[in-house]
Design a protein around this motif. Sequence first.
Motif, PDB file in Angstrom:
ATOM      1  N   PHE A 137      44.504  38.566  24.574  1.00 20.63           N
ATOM      2  CA  PHE A 137      45.224  37.530  25.318  1.00 20.63           C
ATOM      3  C   PHE A 137      44.503  36.187  25.278  1.00 20.63           C
ATOM      4  N   LYS A 138      43.197  36.235  25.250  1.00 18.78           N
ATOM      5  CA  LYS A 138      42.429  34.992  25.110  1.00 18.78           C
ATOM      6  C   LYS A 138      42.748  34.323  23.780  1.00 18.78           C
ATOM      7  N   GLU A 139      42.841  35.127  22.717  1.00 22.99           N
ATOM      8  CA  GLU A 139      43.103  34.586  21.383  1.00 22.99           C
ATOM      9  C   GLU A 139      44.495  33.978  21.256  1.00 22.99           C
ATOM     10  N   ILE A 140      45.452  34.475  22.028  1.00 21.32           N
ATOM     11  CA  ILE A 140      46.805  33.909  21.932  1.00 21.32           C
ATOM     12  C   ILE A 140      47.095  32.922  23.066  1.00 21.32           C
ATOM     13  N   GLY A 141      46.067  32.596  23.851  1.00 20.96           N
ATOM     14  CA  GLY A 141      46.199  31.541  24.848  1.00 20.96           C
ATOM     15  C   GLY A 141      46.810  31.938  26.169  1.00 20.96           C
ATOM     16  N   ILE A 142      46.697  33.222  26.545  1.00 17.73           N
ATOM     17  CA  ILE A 142      47.222  33.681  27.835  1.00 17.73           C
ATOM     18  C   ILE A 142      46.054  33.994  28.770  1.00 17.73           C
ATOM     19  N   ASN A 143      46.073  33.387  29.938  1.00 20.14           N
ATOM     20  CA  ASN A 143      44.996  33.527  30.922  1.00 20.14           C
ATOM     21  C   ASN A 143      45.107  34.856  31.663  1.00 20.14           C
ATOM     22  N   VAL A 144      43.983  35.574  31.781  1.00 19.78           N
ATOM     23  CA  VAL A 144      43.921  36.798  32.577  1.00 19.78           C
ATOM     24  C   VAL A 144      43.367  36.436  33.952  1.00 19.78           C
ATOM     25  N   VAL A 145      44.219  36.521  34.973  1.00 23.94           N
ATOM     26  CA  VAL A 145      43.830  36.144  36.333  1.00 23.94           C
ATOM     27  C   VAL A 145      42.979  37.236  36.973  1.00 23.94           C
ATOM     28  N   SER A 146      43.430  38.483  36.839  1.00 23.12           N
ATOM     29  CA  SER A 146      42.739  39.594  37.502  1.00 23.12           C
ATOM     30  C   SER A 146      42.895  40.864  36.693  1.00 23.12           C
ATOM     31  N   LYS A 147      41.861  41.697  36.742  1.00 21.56           N
ATOM     32  CA  LYS A 147      41.874  42.993  36.059  1.00 21.56           C
ATOM     33  C   LYS A 147      41.827  44.084  37.128  1.00 21.56           C
ATOM     34  N   LEU A 148      42.778  44.997  37.079  1.00 16.30           N
ATOM     35  CA  LEU A 148      42.886  46.044  38.090  1.00 16.30           C
ATOM     36  C   LEU A 148      42.931  47.403  37.409  1.00 16.30           C
ATOM     37  N   THR A 149      41.780  48.082  37.348  1.00 19.99           N
ATOM     38  CA  THR A 149      40.567  47.692  38.049  1.00 19.99           C
ATOM     39  C   THR A 149      39.339  47.704  37.140  1.00 19.99           C
ATOM     40  N   GLY A 150      39.522  47.849  35.835  1.00 23.72           N
ATOM     41  CA  GLY A 150      38.379  47.932  34.956  1.00 23.72           C
ATOM     42  C   GLY A 150      37.549  46.661  34.921  1.00 23.72           C
ATOM     43  N   ASP A 151      36.247  46.780  35.179  1.00 20.32           N
ATOM     44  CA  ASP A 151      35.310  45.659  35.190  1.00 20.32           C
ATOM     45  C   ASP A 151      35.773  44.540  36.118  1.00 20.32           C
ATOM     46  N   SER A 152      36.367  44.912  37.254  1.00 23.20           N
ATOM     47  CA  SER A 152      36.864  43.899  38.191  1.00 23.20           C
ATOM     48  C   SER A 152      35.865  43.650  39.308  1.00 23.20           C
ATOM     49  N   ARG A 153      36.068  42.553  40.040  1.00 25.92           N
ATOM     50  CA  ARG A 153      35.214  42.133  41.136  1.00 25.92           C
ATOM     51  C   ARG A 153      36.085  41.836  42.362  1.00 25.92           C
ATOM     52  N   TYR A 154      35.467  41.865  43.511  1.00 28.83           N
ATOM     53  CA  TYR A 154      36.171  41.565  44.764  1.00 28.83           C
ATOM     54  C   TYR A 154      36.844  40.203  44.705  1.00 28.83           C
ATOM     55  N   GLU A 155      36.107  39.161  44.319  1.00 25.43           N
ATOM     56  CA  GLU A 155      36.646  37.806  44.311  1.00 25.43           C
ATOM     57  C   GLU A 155      37.806  37.668  43.341  1.00 25.43           C
ATOM     58  N   GLU A 156      37.770  38.451  42.270  1.00 31.85           N
ATOM     59  CA  GLU A 156      38.830  38.413  41.267  1.00 31.85           C
ATOM     60  C   GLU A 156      40.098  39.081  41.793  1.00 31.85           C
ATOM     61  N   ILE A 157      39.941  40.213  42.448  1.00 29.49           N
ATOM     62  CA  ILE A 157      41.098  40.971  42.921  1.00 29.49           C
ATOM     63  C   ILE A 157      41.900  40.183  43.951  1.00 29.49           C
ATOM     64  N   ILE A 158      41.213  39.466  44.824  1.00 35.50           N
ATOM     65  CA  ILE A 158      41.951  38.729  45.857  1.00 35.50           C
ATOM     66  C   ILE A 158      42.705  37.526  45.282  1.00 35.50           C
ATOM     67  N   GLN A 159      42.469  37.193  44.001  1.00 29.12           N
ATOM     68  CA  GLN A 159      43.237  36.149  43.328  1.00 29.12           C
ATOM     69  C   GLN A 159      44.508  36.695  42.683  1.00 29.12           C
ATOM     70  N   ALA A 160      44.637  38.010  42.619  1.00 28.89           N
ATOM     71  CA  ALA A 160      45.763  38.634  41.919  1.00 28.89           C
ATOM     72  C   ALA A 160      47.139  38.176  42.405  1.00 28.89           C
ATOM     73  N   PRO A 161      47.341  37.929  43.713  1.00 30.42           N
ATOM     74  CA  PRO A 161      48.671  37.494  44.156  1.00 30.42           C
ATOM     75  C   PRO A 161      49.141  36.177  43.558  1.00 30.42           C
ATOM     76  N   TYR A 162      48.241  35.414  42.929  1.00 33.24           N
ATOM     77  CA  TYR A 162      48.605  34.110  42.389  1.00 33.24           C
ATOM     78  C   TYR A 162      49.112  34.168  40.955  1.00 33.24           C
ATOM     79  N   ALA A 163      48.983  35.309  40.287  1.00 34.01           N
ATOM     80  CA  ALA A 163      49.386  35.428  38.882  1.00 34.01           C
ATOM     81  C   ALA A 163      50.904  35.316  38.742  1.00 34.01           C
ATOM     82  N   SER A 164      51.350  34.999  37.536  1.00 33.20           N
ATOM     83  CA  SER A 164      52.786  34.847  37.300  1.00 33.20           C
ATOM     84  C   SER A 164      53.421  36.082  36.679  1.00 33.20           C
ATOM     85  N   LEU A 165      52.590  37.043  36.206  1.00 33.85           N
ATOM     86  CA  LEU A 165      53.130  38.262  35.603  1.00 33.85           C
ATOM     87  C   LEU A 165      52.119  39.387  35.737  1.00 33.85           C
TER      88      LEU A 165
END
Length: 453
Positions: free
Chosen positions: A213-241
Amino acid sequence: MDMSSTVKYEVLEERKDFICLKSKGDNNLQCEKHSIAGSISQRACVYCGARVVLNPITDAWHIVHGPIGCASYTWDIRGSLSSGPEIYRNSFSTDLREKDVVFGGEKKLTAAIDEICEKYSPKLIFVYATCIVGVIGDDIDAVCKRAEEEYKIRVIPVKSSGFSGNKSMGYKAACKALLKLMEENKGDKKIKGINILGDFNLAGEMWIISQYFKEIGINVVSKLTGDSRYEEIIQAPYASLNIVQCAGSMTYLAKEMEKKFGIPFIKVSFFGIEDTVSSIMNVAYAMGDKQSVKKAKELIEGELIRIEPKLDFYRRRLKGKRAAIYVGGGFKAISLIRQFNDLGMKTVMVGTQTGKKEEYEVLKNIVDEGTVILDDTNPVELEKFMTEKGADILVGGVKERPLAYKLGIAFCDHNHERKHPLCGFEGAVNFAKEIDSTINSPVWNVIRQGGYA
């Protein structure tokens, strides 16, 4: 379909509705039910289902409120890798004993939380209720709420008592815990990007998917749950897909996030060439970015040129071999059948622990006539069906490995303990290489000639 008239195998009467043969007639299959008592199901328990979903959160503390055996059973249960914190590698338990069963274990749990907070200053703690807690009735909600108020951190109860259902219920309990964690943010702003749901970074697979996704220009907001962090997970509601890799464990979360935060979701699979290609393109189209679609096509074209010669080598060696599949979810089973088809192999048996009705319908449509399809099986059934169908290899998890080796059948671990990635383009080559190396190992000739299998 009347199993007694179509199947030669001896199975429990109560299990016949959970097994069928692909045929031109009616192939109704029961699924999404509790395991039949006495069948020694291959399924894991509710607590295990919850733990495998939440454990890959690398900076979280995981307290198992129950006997020490529960914590031991799931310690480091998945091969999830971390690019940073290693806290999740530890396993904490309240170690409930007979005295605690009589007088209650809430004081022990409170003491465990206090000790971790005072020594380590955590941001996030998950507290798992096990079978015994469901029996004695400890109020883990109250204990967690008190801890949150006292220490000003998130302490999330996970309602995973084993008697409340099966492994799927554990997935749901984990999803509810994640939703509770996300309540801090209401999704009132939006970030153009995706959440990846249901990949647990086994052998670094989340990194592979994220890189695409990085190579095709799509931002990954949050990963659930592999290699994820607390601060990252609480950002998940802001993603568009939301994209859902493991449908069995994360579809509930995706549906709830659509209701609560207005985030649409699509199901994807990065196992096998066919599903990897379609998933990358579907995400690019769903994001509505023409540049991403263009880059996705270029990425796919380049990867196929790179790996096709390698796959052709394995196709020649594997053509005509017969495969049996028993995995956790239906979506993975579907991808595996397509992978075997691509390698020129035939799937003769396929089953899942938590497959859904619609997934079994897809399975029936893509397998050959006479393929055995089963839900929530047990070792006796696996042995009978693999032997009768002449399977050359079984693809499953850690519990199925000893059975395959006992029968002199090759085995591929597609679950917890593998050390190399099987997703994406790189994973397709790794998968073909492993299938070839195990099926065509000379050890099977030695075993069969010696009468050991």
